[in-house]
Design an enzyme around this catalytic site. Structure first.
Site, short mmCIF file in Angstrom:
data_model
loop_
_atom_site.label_atom_id
_atom_site.label_comp_id
_atom_site.label_asym_id
_atom_site.label_seq_id
_atom_site.Cartn_x
_atom_site.Cartn_y
_atom_site.Cartn_z
N ASN A 1 0.92 -1.22 0.05
CA ASN A 1 -0.02 0.03 0.20
C ASN A 1 0.84 1.12 -0.11
O ASN A 1 0.39 2.33 0.17
CB ASN A 1 -1.13 -0.14 1.19
CG ASN A 1 -0.20 0.26 2.62
OD1 ASN A 1 1.15 0.04 2.74
ND2 ASN A 1 -0.99 0.69 3.81
N GLU B 1 3.43 2.33 2.18
CA GLU B 1 3.71 2.63 3.30
C GLU B 1 5.09 2.03 3.16
O GLU B 1 5.50 0.87 2.91
CB GLU B 1 3.04 2.14 4.47
CG GLU B 1 1.55 2.77 4.71
CD GLU B 1 0.80 2.21 5.94
OE1 GLU B 1 1.40 1.44 6.47
OE2 GLU B 1 -0.19 2.75 6.12
N GLN C 1 10.07 26.65 -2.12
CA GLN C 1 8.68 27.00 -1.77
C GLN C 1 9.22 27.68 -0.36
O GLN C 1 8.80 27.32 0.88
CB GLN C 1 7.56 25.77 -1.63
CG GLN C 1 7.10 25.03 -2.97
CD GLN C 1 5.94 24.25 -2.53
OE1 GLN C 1 5.25 24.41 -1.72
NE2 GLN C 1 6.01 23.28 -3.36
N HIS D 1 18.35 26.73 -1.98
CA HIS D 1 17.57 27.70 -3.04
C HIS D 1 17.41 29.05 -2.39
O HIS D 1 17.81 29.94 -3.15
CB HIS D 1 16.27 27.17 -3.42
CG HIS D 1 15.79 27.91 -4.62
ND1 HIS D 1 16.31 27.85 -5.87
CD2 HIS D 1 14.64 28.56 -4.82
CE1 HIS D 1 15.59 28.56 -6.72
NE2 HIS D 1 14.68 29.08 -6.04
N LYS E 1 14.59 38.75 -17.82
CA LYS E 1 13.56 37.93 -18.43
C LYS E 1 12.39 38.43 -17.49
O LYS E 1 12.39 38.86 -16.39
CB LYS E 1 13.88 36.24 -18.11
CG LYS E 1 13.80 36.01 -16.96
CD LYS E 1 13.96 34.42 -16.92
CE LYS E 1 13.83 33.73 -15.45
NZ LYS E 1 13.87 32.55 -15.21
N ARG F 1 8.56 36.24 -16.38
CA ARG F 1 7.99 35.06 -16.35
C ARG F 1 6.19 35.27 -16.43
O ARG F 1 5.94 36.18 -15.75
CB ARG F 1 8.35 34.46 -15.08
CG ARG F 1 7.78 33.20 -14.87
CD ARG F 1 8.25 32.42 -13.68
NE ARG F 1 9.46 32.34 -13.31
CZ ARG F 1 10.21 31.23 -13.72
NH1 ARG F 1 9.68 30.18 -14.01
NH2 ARG F 1 11.50 31.19 -13.44
N ASP G 1 23.77 28.53 -12.39
CA ASP G 1 22.47 28.34 -11.51
C ASP G 1 22.54 27.27 -10.35
O ASP G 1 23.49 26.57 -10.26
CB ASP G 1 21.27 27.92 -12.50
CG ASP G 1 19.89 28.50 -12.10
OD1 ASP G 1 19.87 29.06 -11.09
OD2 ASP G 1 19.10 28.80 -13.07
N THR H 1 13.53 21.57 -15.56
CA THR H 1 13.18 21.35 -16.89
C THR H 1 13.98 21.78 -18.08
O THR H 1 13.88 21.52 -19.21
CB THR H 1 11.66 21.76 -17.31
OG1 THR H 1 11.65 23.23 -16.95
CG2 THR H 1 10.79 21.23 -16.06
N GLY I 1 14.17 24.63 -19.31
CA GLY I 1 13.52 25.92 -20.13
C GLY I 1 14.51 27.19 -19.84
O GLY I 1 14.86 27.68 -21.00
#
Length: 313
Positions: free
Chosen positions: A33, A35, A93, A126, A189, A191, A217, A222, A224
């Site tokens: 399951n 776990e 985040q 980050h 740039k 966004r 960086d 991704t 991009g």
């Protein structure tokens, strides 16, 4: 004692080998399951334990496994538990951009603390303020010395310009510029707020004509942003474009984008495993194991971690 999760055992094995220890024998299972179950198969009572776990996709699974390992160590009377997360989960985040959003990087720090962690070690967070989210010592290591040494050994820095792919990475580019003694350029740039993972590249601020441009960086997800930046630099007359980034997430279209890009070489570290099936011939992966091993040794001996690494704190 050095413990490893299942996300990237090769990195933990390399670190343990450099420290002259064996990884703690561990039984780890994922039930039907989904776990997770973990049991350490030798005593950890009174030990100084370092729990190494990479966080590639699926991030939630590997984070949960690491939390369960910390809890197991705490309940087995380990003296001190240090979380070693080279790529900090949910690190992007780190603040609220709009109402009703979480600050997930803070939540992760709280989870580590609640599980029983006394100390946290990570590479190229980050956002530096994440250090303040964890209630305890944080060793924030930098990959810059490892990456910069490789660049110095393989490129002529006298004709190089360091380029920040956006305004948010200018501080990082500035550190690179100091390290290599090279000029700096910035790509401005905009966004689209309605489209995640899509960017629009604008102007290049700085002289890149006829120069070897090094785009820096903290991660390539991704790809991009960084691939569009490489195209922009070529359009502005760059002689060659290379990239250096710490964390190779390489999600979704990243391998194809990198293979079709204007980059001569893309230099990353092994804070994350290269995903299965990813084949990018221009990708060079440098090992962070020696840096992590030195930091772990310094923490174990109650020595100074800051003195080991140029710029780390």
């Amino acid at each position: 004692m050095v413990c490893s999760g299942r996300a990237f055992p090769e990195l933990a094995e390399e670190v343990a080998s450099l420290l002259g220890v064996s990884l703690v024998p561990t039984r780890a299972l994922t039930y039907a399951n989904s776990e997770i179950y973990v049991r350490f198969e030798e005593s950890v009572r009174g030990a100084d334990c370092f729990v190494i776990q990479a966080h590639p996709a699926p991030v939630n699974e590997w984070l949960m496994e690491q939390l369960i390992m910390i809890d197991a160590l705490k309940r087995a009377s380990a003296r001190r538990i240090t979380v070693v997360s080279p790529f900090y989960p949910y690190g992007r985040q780190d603040k609220k951009h709009a109402g009703r959003e979480p600050i997930s990087a803070r939540l992760v720090a709280d989870l580590y603390k609640t599980a029983g962690a006394n100390r946290l070690m990570s590479v190229d967070l980050h956002a530096a303020q994440i250090q303040g989210f964890f209630d305890g010592p944080v060793d924030h290591l930098l990959a810059l010395p490892v990456l910069a040494t490789y660049v110095k050994e393989n490129y002529d820095t006298s004709e190089m310009t360091i380029v920040s792919p956006d305004a948010g990475r200018v501080r990082l580019a500035d550190m690179w510029s100091d390290q290599l003694g090279t000029p700096l350029a910035i790509i401005h740039k905009r966004r689209d707020p309605n489209k995640a993972n899509e960017v629009a590249v604008g102007e290049v601020v700085g002289d890149v004509d006829g120069r070897v441009c090094l785009l820096v960086d903290d991660m390539i997800d991704t790809a991009g942003t960084i691939c569009q930046a490489a195209t922009a630099l070529k359009n502005f007359g760059a002689k060659a474009v290379i990239a250096a980034a710490t964390h190779p997430i390489l999600s979704g279209p990243a391998p194809q984008r990198l293979n079709e890009s204007d980059f001569e070489e893309v230099i990353v570290t092994n804070t994350l495993p290269i995903p299965d099936g990813v084949n990018v011939p221009k990708l060079t992966v440098l090992s962070m194991a020696p840096l992590l091993a030195q930091a772990i040794q310094a923490v174990f001996e109650e020595g100074s971690v800051a003195s080991l690494f140029n710029g780390a704190h």
